[in-house]
Design a protein around this motif. Structure first.
Motif, PDB file in Angstrom:
ATOM      1  N   ASP A  15       0.821  -1.214   0.000  1.00  0.00           N
ATOM      2  CA  ASP A  15       0.000   0.000   0.000  1.00  0.00           C
ATOM      3  C   ASP A  15       0.857   1.267   0.000  1.00  0.00           C
ATOM      4  O   ASP A  15       0.578   2.229   0.718  1.00  0.00           O
ATOM      5  N   GLY A  16       1.917   1.247  -0.797  1.00  0.00           N
ATOM      6  CA  GLY A  16       2.787   2.410  -0.913  1.00  0.00           C
ATOM      7  C   GLY A  16       3.837   2.536   0.169  1.00  0.00           C
ATOM      8  O   GLY A  16       4.606   3.502   0.177  1.00  0.00           O
ATOM      9  N   CYS A  17       3.895   1.583   1.078  1.00  0.00           N
ATOM     10  CA  CYS A  17       4.876   1.611   2.169  1.00  0.00           C
ATOM     11  C   CYS A  17       5.982   0.594   1.888  1.00  0.00           C
ATOM     12  O   CYS A  17       5.695  -0.591   1.682  1.00  0.00           O
ATOM     13  N   ARG A  18       7.207   1.053   1.891  1.00  0.00           N
ATOM     14  CA  ARG A  18       8.331   0.130   1.733  1.00  0.00           C
ATOM     15  C   ARG A  18       8.643  -0.509   3.086  1.00  0.00           C
ATOM     16  O   ARG A  18       8.828   0.182   4.096  1.00  0.00           O
ATOM     17  N   LEU A  19       8.710  -1.833   3.088  1.00  0.00           N
ATOM     18  CA  LEU A  19       9.040  -2.589   4.294  1.00  0.00           C
ATOM     19  C   LEU A  19      10.398  -3.242   4.102  1.00  0.00           C
ATOM     20  O   LEU A  19      10.596  -3.997   3.145  1.00  0.00           O
ATOM     21  N   ASN A  51       8.550  -0.621   8.665  1.00  0.00           N
ATOM     22  CA  ASN A  51       7.856   0.245   7.712  1.00  0.00           C
ATOM     23  C   ASN A  51       8.649   1.540   7.590  1.00  0.00           C
ATOM     24  O   ASN A  51       8.748   2.311   8.546  1.00  0.00           O
ATOM     25  N   MET A  52       9.207   1.799   6.415  1.00  0.00           N
ATOM     26  CA  MET A  52      10.104   2.933   6.256  1.00  0.00           C
ATOM     27  C   MET A  52       9.369   4.271   6.190  1.00  0.00           C
ATOM     28  O   MET A  52       9.991   5.327   6.278  1.00  0.00           O
ATOM     29  N   VAL A  53       8.042   4.238   6.059  1.00  0.00           N
ATOM     30  CA  VAL A  53       7.273   5.483   6.092  1.00  0.00           C
ATOM     31  C   VAL A  53       7.272   6.071   7.498  1.00  0.00           C
ATOM     32  O   VAL A  53       7.356   7.284   7.689  1.00  0.00           O
ATOM     33  N   CYS A  54       7.200   5.186   8.494  1.00  0.00           N
ATOM     34  CA  CYS A  54       7.016   5.656   9.869  1.00  0.00           C
ATOM     35  C   CYS A  54       7.953   4.984  10.868  1.00  0.00           C
ATOM     36  O   CYS A  54       7.907   5.290  12.058  1.00  0.00           O
ATOM     37  N   CYS A  55       8.789   4.054  10.393  1.00  0.00           N
ATOM     38  CA  CYS A  55       9.724   3.294  11.238  1.00  0.00           C
ATOM     39  C   CYS A  55       9.017   2.370  12.227  1.00  0.00           C
ATOM     40  O   CYS A  55       9.605   1.952  13.225  1.00  0.00           O
ATOM     41  N   ASN A  56       7.744   2.045  11.974  1.00  0.00           N
ATOM     42  CA  ASN A  56       7.049   1.069  12.815  1.00  0.00           C
ATOM     43  C   ASN A  56       7.606  -0.323  12.549  1.00  0.00           C
ATOM     44  O   ASN A  56       7.931  -0.663  11.408  1.00  0.00           O
ATOM     45  N   LEU A  57       7.666  -1.138  13.599  1.00  0.00           N
ATOM     46  CA  LEU A  57       8.121  -2.516  13.451  1.00  0.00           C
ATOM     47  C   LEU A  57       6.933  -3.455  13.312  1.00  0.00           C
ATOM     48  O   LEU A  57       5.956  -3.351  14.062  1.00  0.00           O
ATOM     49  N   CYS A  58       7.029  -4.367  12.350  1.00  0.00           N
ATOM     50  CA  CYS A  58       5.988  -5.360  12.094  1.00  0.00           C
ATOM     51  C   CYS A  58       6.553  -6.723  12.486  1.00  0.00           C
ATOM     52  O   CYS A  58       7.457  -7.237  11.821  1.00  0.00           O
ATOM     53  N   VAL A  59       6.017  -7.296  13.552  1.00  0.00           N
ATOM     54  CA  VAL A  59       6.550  -8.540  14.107  1.00  0.00           C
ATOM     55  C   VAL A  59       5.444  -9.584  14.137  1.00  0.00           C
ATOM     56  O   VAL A  59       4.324  -9.302  14.573  1.00  0.00           O
ATOM     57  N   SER A  60       5.756 -10.786  13.671  1.00  0.00           N
ATOM     58  CA  SER A  60       4.775 -11.875  13.675  1.00  0.00           C
ATOM     59  C   SER A  60       5.140 -12.898  14.743  1.00  0.00           C
ATOM     60  O   SER A  60       6.248 -12.901  15.287  1.00  0.00           O
ATOM     61  N   THR A  61       4.201 -13.789  15.018  1.00  0.00           N
ATOM     62  CA  THR A  61       4.409 -14.775  16.082  1.00  0.00           C
ATOM     63  C   THR A  61       5.610 -15.667  15.807  1.00  0.00           C
ATOM     64  O   THR A  61       6.426 -15.924  16.700  1.00  0.00           O
ATOM     65  N   ASP A  62       5.746 -16.147  14.563  1.00  0.00           N
ATOM     66  CA  ASP A  62       6.845 -17.072  14.279  1.00  0.00           C
ATOM     67  C   ASP A  62       8.178 -16.357  14.097  1.00  0.00           C
ATOM     68  O   ASP A  62       9.213 -17.004  13.948  1.00  0.00           O
ATOM     69  N   PRO A 151      -1.487  11.857   8.527  1.00  0.00           N
ATOM     70  CA  PRO A 151      -1.656  12.015   7.075  1.00  0.00           C
ATOM     71  C   PRO A 151      -1.426  10.729   6.287  1.00  0.00           C
ATOM     72  O   PRO A 151      -1.891  10.605   5.146  1.00  0.00           O
ATOM     73  N   ASP A 152      -0.711   9.778   6.870  1.00  0.00           N
ATOM     74  CA  ASP A 152      -0.408   8.531   6.167  1.00  0.00           C
ATOM     75  C   ASP A 152      -1.379   7.408   6.505  1.00  0.00           C
ATOM     76  O   ASP A 152      -1.715   6.595   5.638  1.00  0.00           O
ATOM     77  N   VAL A 166      -4.973   0.711  10.361  1.00  0.00           N
ATOM     78  CA  VAL A 166      -5.192   0.513  11.800  1.00  0.00           C
ATOM     79  C   VAL A 166      -3.975  -0.171  12.421  1.00  0.00           C
ATOM     80  O   VAL A 166      -3.519   0.198  13.512  1.00  0.00           O
ATOM     81  N   PHE A 167      -3.441  -1.155  11.712  1.00  0.00           N
ATOM     82  CA  PHE A 167      -2.241  -1.848  12.183  1.00  0.00           C
ATOM     83  C   PHE A 167      -1.101  -0.860  12.410  1.00  0.00           C
ATOM     84  O   PHE A 167      -0.402  -0.906  13.434  1.00  0.00           O
ATOM     85  N   ASN A 168      -0.922   0.056  11.475  1.00  0.00           N
ATOM     86  CA  ASN A 168       0.154   1.034  11.625  1.00  0.00           C
ATOM     87  C   ASN A 168      -0.146   2.076  12.702  1.00  0.00           C
ATOM     88  O   ASN A 168       0.778   2.617  13.316  1.00  0.00           O
ATOM     89  N   LEU A 169      -1.415   2.353  12.948  1.00  0.00           N
ATOM     90  CA  LEU A 169      -1.745   3.217  14.083  1.00  0.00           C
ATOM     91  C   LEU A 169      -1.372   2.524  15.399  1.00  0.00           C
ATOM     92  O   LEU A 169      -0.867   3.163  16.329  1.00  0.00           O
ATOM     93  N   LEU A 170      -1.615   1.218  15.471  1.00  0.00           N
ATOM     94  CA  LEU A 170      -1.260   0.467  16.681  1.00  0.00           C
ATOM     95  C   LEU A 170       0.250   0.401  16.869  1.00  0.00           C
ATOM     96  O   LEU A 170       0.762   0.640  17.973  1.00  0.00           O
TER      97      LEU A 170
END
Length: 211
Positions: A15-19, A51-62, A151-152, A166-170
């Motif tokens: 969705d336009g966000c580089r990960l 997420n390089m748009v906001c520096c949020n970390l995306c972590v999964s269970t495994d 804005p993002d 919503v995920f990125n807001l969290l």
């Protein structure tokens, strides 16, 4: 103490966000008795995406090991290598890409936030019957504010919002966490949004947050 190492050669666009693929870990000294005899040291390690748009970390269970106790660097390296090998990167990316296909109306989003606040005050016996929510009341407030202002990742012109946003807001609100809770809440955000996405299609497990 926390460390993160980006591997920008491995990346994906959602969705336009580089990960960018990222590995890292946490050593929380408050969980270690620094004055005792030599004992296993505790670490938290992860592999996921930033997420390089906001520096949020995306972590999964495994891709997350919440409690790793080792006596020496070799054991730490061995355990980290095992985690990295078992991490299913394609599944994680597919899961996150699916978030953008799920949408909430503003009333559903408000219901979700209200239930998140209510969750904090439920008796322990009731919480055990529901999926775990680690986000704090203050962080719920940050999510609400960002829904209106970000804005993002805020609401769109039709007052709806994708679960990717919503995920990125969290995960954005999670940046206010202390490092000893940060990775737990990052992983919990992934599980929560995945559950909400299924709930929007009728799955009952996370339906309490939307009902």
């Amino acid at each position: 103490m926390m460390f993160c190492i980006e591997i920008p050669s491995i990346h994906q666009d959602i969705d336009g966000c580089r990960l960018n693929l990222t590995i890292g870990g946490v050593r929380a000294y408050n969980e270690q008795n620094l004055y005792s005899r030599k004992a296993p040291e505790k670490f938290r390690i992860f592999i996921g995406f930033k997420n390089m748009v906001c520096c949020n970390l995306c972590v999964s269970t495994d891709g997350y090991k919440a409690s790793l106790r080792v006596m020496d660097p070799d054991a730490l390296l061995s355990s980290a290598s095992d985690l990295f090998r078992s991490y299913d990167m394609e599944r994680h990316l597919t899961q996150m890409a699916a978030f953008k296909e799920c949408r909430m109306s503003e009333s559903q989003f408000a219901q979700f936030l209200g239930k998140c606040r209510l969750y904090q005050y439920l008796p322990s016996s009731r919480k055990k019957q529901l999926p775990e929510l680690l986000m704090t009341d203050t962080q719920v407030g940050l999510v609400a504010k960002s829904y209106l202002d970000d804005p993002d990742f805020g609401r769109d012109d039709a007052n709806t919002i994708s679960l990717w946003k919503v995920f990125n807001l969290l995960t954005g609100a999670n940046k206010s966490s202390y490092i000893d809770n940060f990775l737990d809440r990052a992983e919990n955000a992934t599980a929560l949004i995945s559950g909400l996405c299924m709930a929007l299609y009728g799955d009952p497990e996370y339906s309490w947050f939307l009902s």
